[in-house]
Scaffold this motif. Structure first.
Motif, short mmCIF file in Angstrom:
data_model
loop_
_atom_site.label_atom_id
_atom_site.label_comp_id
_atom_site.label_asym_id
_atom_site.label_seq_id
_atom_site.Cartn_x
_atom_site.Cartn_y
_atom_site.Cartn_z
N MET A 240 -3.27 21.44 38.26
CA MET A 240 -2.42 22.31 37.81
C MET A 240 -1.35 22.38 38.91
N THR A 241 -0.03 22.56 38.34
CA THR A 241 1.14 22.68 39.22
C THR A 241 1.51 24.14 39.61
N ILE A 242 1.32 24.66 40.37
CA ILE A 242 1.77 26.07 40.94
C ILE A 242 3.20 26.17 40.80
N ALA A 243 3.84 27.27 40.10
CA ALA A 243 4.90 27.47 39.81
C ALA A 243 5.90 27.80 41.02
N ASN A 244 5.33 28.64 42.13
CA ASN A 244 5.87 29.09 43.12
C ASN A 244 5.02 29.14 44.31
N GLY A 245 5.47 28.40 45.18
CA GLY A 245 4.27 27.98 46.58
C GLY A 245 4.11 29.37 47.15
N LYS A 246 4.79 30.39 46.96
CA LYS A 246 4.75 31.60 47.67
C LYS A 246 3.65 32.39 47.23
N PHE A 247 3.13 32.24 46.05
CA PHE A 247 2.28 33.17 45.48
C PHE A 247 1.09 32.46 44.79
N GLY A 248 0.80 31.09 45.11
CA GLY A 248 -0.28 30.52 44.48
C GLY A 248 -1.69 30.94 45.01
N ALA A 249 -2.80 30.77 44.35
CA ALA A 249 -4.12 31.16 44.72
C ALA A 249 -5.25 30.19 44.19
N GLU A 250 -6.39 30.01 45.04
CA GLU A 250 -7.48 29.40 44.63
C GLU A 250 -8.65 29.71 44.96
N LEU A 251 -9.83 29.32 44.05
CA LEU A 251 -11.01 29.93 44.39
C LEU A 251 -11.96 28.70 44.36
N ILE A 252 -12.94 28.84 45.33
CA ILE A 252 -14.12 27.81 45.24
C ILE A 252 -15.34 28.66 44.72
N THR A 253 -15.88 27.84 43.66
CA THR A 253 -17.24 28.58 43.08
C THR A 253 -18.29 28.35 43.99
N GLN A 254 -19.56 29.10 43.56
CA GLN A 254 -20.90 28.81 44.17
C GLN A 254 -21.22 27.42 44.11
N LYS A 255 -20.81 26.83 42.83
CA LYS A 255 -21.27 25.38 42.42
C LYS A 255 -20.27 24.35 43.06
N GLY A 256 -19.15 24.78 43.79
CA GLY A 256 -18.45 24.00 44.33
C GLY A 256 -17.07 23.53 43.70
N ARG A 257 -16.72 24.20 42.52
CA ARG A 257 -15.71 23.73 41.67
C ARG A 257 -14.41 24.62 42.23
N TYR A 258 -13.42 24.08 42.04
CA TYR A 258 -11.99 24.42 42.65
C TYR A 258 -11.06 25.06 41.48
N TYR A 259 -10.59 25.97 41.59
CA TYR A 259 -9.79 26.49 40.38
C TYR A 259 -8.48 27.16 41.07
N LYS A 260 -7.32 26.48 40.63
CA LYS A 260 -5.87 26.94 41.17
C LYS A 260 -5.34 27.90 40.15
N PHE A 261 -4.46 28.75 40.75
CA PHE A 261 -3.80 29.77 39.84
C PHE A 261 -2.42 29.96 40.44
N ASP A 262 -1.44 30.26 39.47
CA ASP A 262 -0.07 30.71 40.02
C ASP A 262 0.17 32.02 40.48
N ASP A 263 -0.76 32.83 40.45
CA ASP A 263 -0.73 34.23 41.30
C ASP A 263 -2.12 34.97 41.30
N VAL A 264 -2.30 35.58 42.66
CA VAL A 264 -3.52 36.38 42.87
C VAL A 264 -4.09 37.17 41.66
N ALA A 265 -3.08 37.78 40.97
CA ALA A 265 -3.54 38.68 39.66
C ALA A 265 -4.39 37.90 38.69
N CYS A 266 -3.67 36.75 38.46
CA CYS A 266 -4.47 35.88 37.44
C CYS A 266 -5.92 35.27 37.92
N MET A 267 -6.07 34.94 39.27
CA MET A 267 -7.10 34.56 39.80
C MET A 267 -8.31 35.64 39.66
N LEU A 268 -7.99 36.80 40.20
CA LEU A 268 -8.92 38.10 39.94
C LEU A 268 -9.13 38.47 38.60
#
Length: 106
Positions: free
Chosen positions: A1-29
């Motif tokens: 995924m391409t992050i729209a604005n590098g000031k606001f991106g977010a990412e999480l790592i699951t317990q299984k080791g998968r990475y997910y990227k988001f454009d915004d903290v709100a979307c991640m949560l």
């Protein structure tokens, strides 16, 4: 995924080791809570250092004011409380902790 604005991106790592990227903290949560994801770590981009991920739990946050994130969560993360306080006035925003940010999404 391409992050729209590098000031606001977010990412999480699951317990299984998968990475997910988001454009915004709100979307991640919202994704995390609506899908009951078991998260190992949350990361957010430092507002002052575009595309630099920092552990969310160690950040200082501002919400609202003139902050305008891509997905309208309007939350900015800072690596230090000094930076947060400096930009609080500039951005006319409210300070928040990671726990407050996390709890603000159901």
């Amino acid at each position: 995924m391409t992050i729209a604005n590098g000031k606001f991106g977010a990412e999480l790592i699951t317990q299984k080791g998968r990475y997910y990227k988001f454009d915004d903290v709100a979307c991640m949560l919202q994704y995390t809570k609506s899908n009951q994801v078991l998260v190992k770590m949350f990361f957010v981009n430092d507002y002052l250092k575009e595309n630099e991920l920092v552990t969310a739990e160690k950040c200082f946050f501002l919400k609202g004011g003139t902050i305008n994130s891509p997905m309208r969560g309007n939350i900015a993360a800072f690596s230090s409380d000094k930076e947060q306080k400096e930009f609080q006035t500039k951005l006319n925003a409210e300070p928040m902790t990671w726990q407050q940010v996390y709890d603000s999404y159901k």
